[in-house]
Scaffold this motif. Structure first.
Motif, PDB file in Angstrom:
ATOM      1  N   HIS A  27      47.075 -62.067  15.153  1.00  0.00           N
ATOM      2  CA  HIS A  27      48.294 -62.616  15.733  1.00  0.00           C
ATOM      3  C   HIS A  27      48.194 -62.356  17.235  1.00  0.00           C
ATOM      4  CE1 HIS A  27      52.564 -63.580  14.158  1.00  0.00           C
ATOM      5  NE2 HIS A  27      52.286 -64.303  15.231  1.00  0.00           N
ATOM      6  N   ASP A  49      49.243 -70.668  12.371  1.00  0.00           N
ATOM      7  CA  ASP A  49      50.680 -70.753  12.659  1.00  0.00           C
ATOM      8  C   ASP A  49      50.878 -70.480  14.149  1.00  0.00           C
ATOM      9  OD1 ASP A  49      53.355 -71.118  12.229  1.00  0.00           O
ATOM     10  OD2 ASP A  49      53.683 -69.230  11.157  1.00  0.00           O
ATOM     11  N   GLY A  50      52.090 -70.755  14.631  1.00  0.00           N
ATOM     12  CA  GLY A  50      52.463 -70.423  15.992  1.00  0.00           C
ATOM     13  C   GLY A  50      52.146 -71.509  17.004  1.00  0.00           C
ATOM     14  N   ASN A  85      56.524 -67.162  19.917  1.00  0.00           N
ATOM     15  CA  ASN A  85      55.932 -67.566  18.639  1.00  0.00           C
ATOM     16  C   ASN A  85      54.431 -67.797  18.852  1.00  0.00           C
ATOM     17  OD1 ASN A  85      55.580 -68.469  15.988  1.00  0.00           O
ATOM     18  ND2 ASN A  85      56.154 -70.578  16.500  1.00  0.00           N
ATOM     19  N   THR A  86      53.682 -66.716  18.985  1.00  0.00           N
ATOM     20  CA  THR A  86      52.272 -66.821  19.364  1.00  0.00           C
ATOM     21  C   THR A  86      51.394 -67.230  18.181  1.00  0.00           C
ATOM     22  OG1 THR A  86      51.880 -64.489  18.913  1.00  0.00           O
ATOM     23  CG2 THR A  86      52.594 -65.067  21.147  1.00  0.00           C
TER      24      THR A  86
END
Length: 273
Positions: A27, A49-50, A85-86
């Motif tokens: 992340h 995601d992100g 929102n990385t």
């Protein structure tokens, strides 16, 4: 694709050397950022995601989940977060060279792929990370195999029309040289002779040949002769002495010794396999 071009590509990619530097599933932290740097290794980013931002060359991207990005060695790049929102992403750093040349300097692909089978690519990355942490000897081989599969998957699922060889004039010249070697494999072929066909100095020709083919021309010729001998042993009833003559070996003793060093078998034993 004609037979000569196919054979050229086969010989060319047979010299691909892969090395995995690192891989992970992370992340991105909020300060994940770097601008205008040129790495000497390639990178794959598989976005799960992100949100975030990439710049490859002069083009900016905002990758979406399910996209696999290639960031090639030798290309100016930047990346950063754009909000809290990385990215959650699989990634790896690697080298892929044919001779002294980066694979992606030769094969021009788009910089990203909308992955058609997300679970497959997730699985490949997960296995790659697992083998990286495995200290067994076989794990180093598995790493290369998995990286090879990732690269193959990326190229296979990229629009074929967007794939092209750079330095096309050099490739066409080398293709002609390989064709000449094949057609005159029963003759003594010198570096000076091959260089003269391209109007190159022999030293320059040798450097260019090794750069793109991964070996000097004399080594390639020797390999081509032995591969031709293998083919003749499998497909004809020619005597060993005749095959030696058809592959430009000076005598049967030297031919047998070179063949065994190359294959691990004598010509007679190889024919009986």
């Amino acid at each position: 694709m004609d037979e000569n071009h196919y054979r050229f590509q086969k010989d060319f990619f047979a010299n691909l050397q892969l090395n995995i530097i690192t891989s992970a599933f992370t992340h991105c932290w909020n300060t994940w950022r770097e601008t205008d740097y040129v790495p000497d290794y390639n990178k794959f980013y598989f976005i799960i995601d992100g949100e975030g931002w990439l710049k490859i060359g002069d083009t900016e991207y905002y990758p979406q989940p399910g996209q696999l990005f290639l960031m090639p060695a030798g290309v100016r790049q930047s990346y950063s977060t754009i909000n809290g929102n990385t990215f959650l992403k699989y990634w790896c750093h690697f080298t892929a060279k044919i001779g002294d040349v980066n694979l992606f300097d030769i094969v021009k692909t788009p910089y990203y792929l909308d992955v058609p089978d997300v679970s497959k690519v997730k699985g490949l990355f997960a296995e790659l990370i697992k083998e990286q942490d495995n200290h067994k000897l076989y794990a180093r081989l598995r790493e290369k195999a998995l990286l090879n599969e990732l690269i193959s998957y990326f190229i296979e699922n990229t629009n074929v029309d967007s794939l092209r060889f750079s330095s096309l004039s050099v490739m066409e010249k080398l293709n002609g040289i390989l064709k000449y070697i094949e057609e005159h494999i029963d003759e003594n072929i010198s570096v000076e002779q091959l260089a003269g066909r391209l109007h190159f100095h022999p030293n320059y020709f040798t450097r260019v040949f090794k750069k793109y083919m991964g070996m000097p021309p004399i080594q390639y010729i020797s390999k081509a002769r032995l591969e031709k001998a293998k083919y003749l042993l499998r497909t004809t009833g020619l005597q060993i002495s005749e095959i030696a003559a058809k592959t430009a070996f000076c005598d049967i003793y030297y031919f047998s010794k070179a063949f065994k060093n190359y294959t691990g078998f004598t010509p007679t034993d190889y024919r009986g396999i």
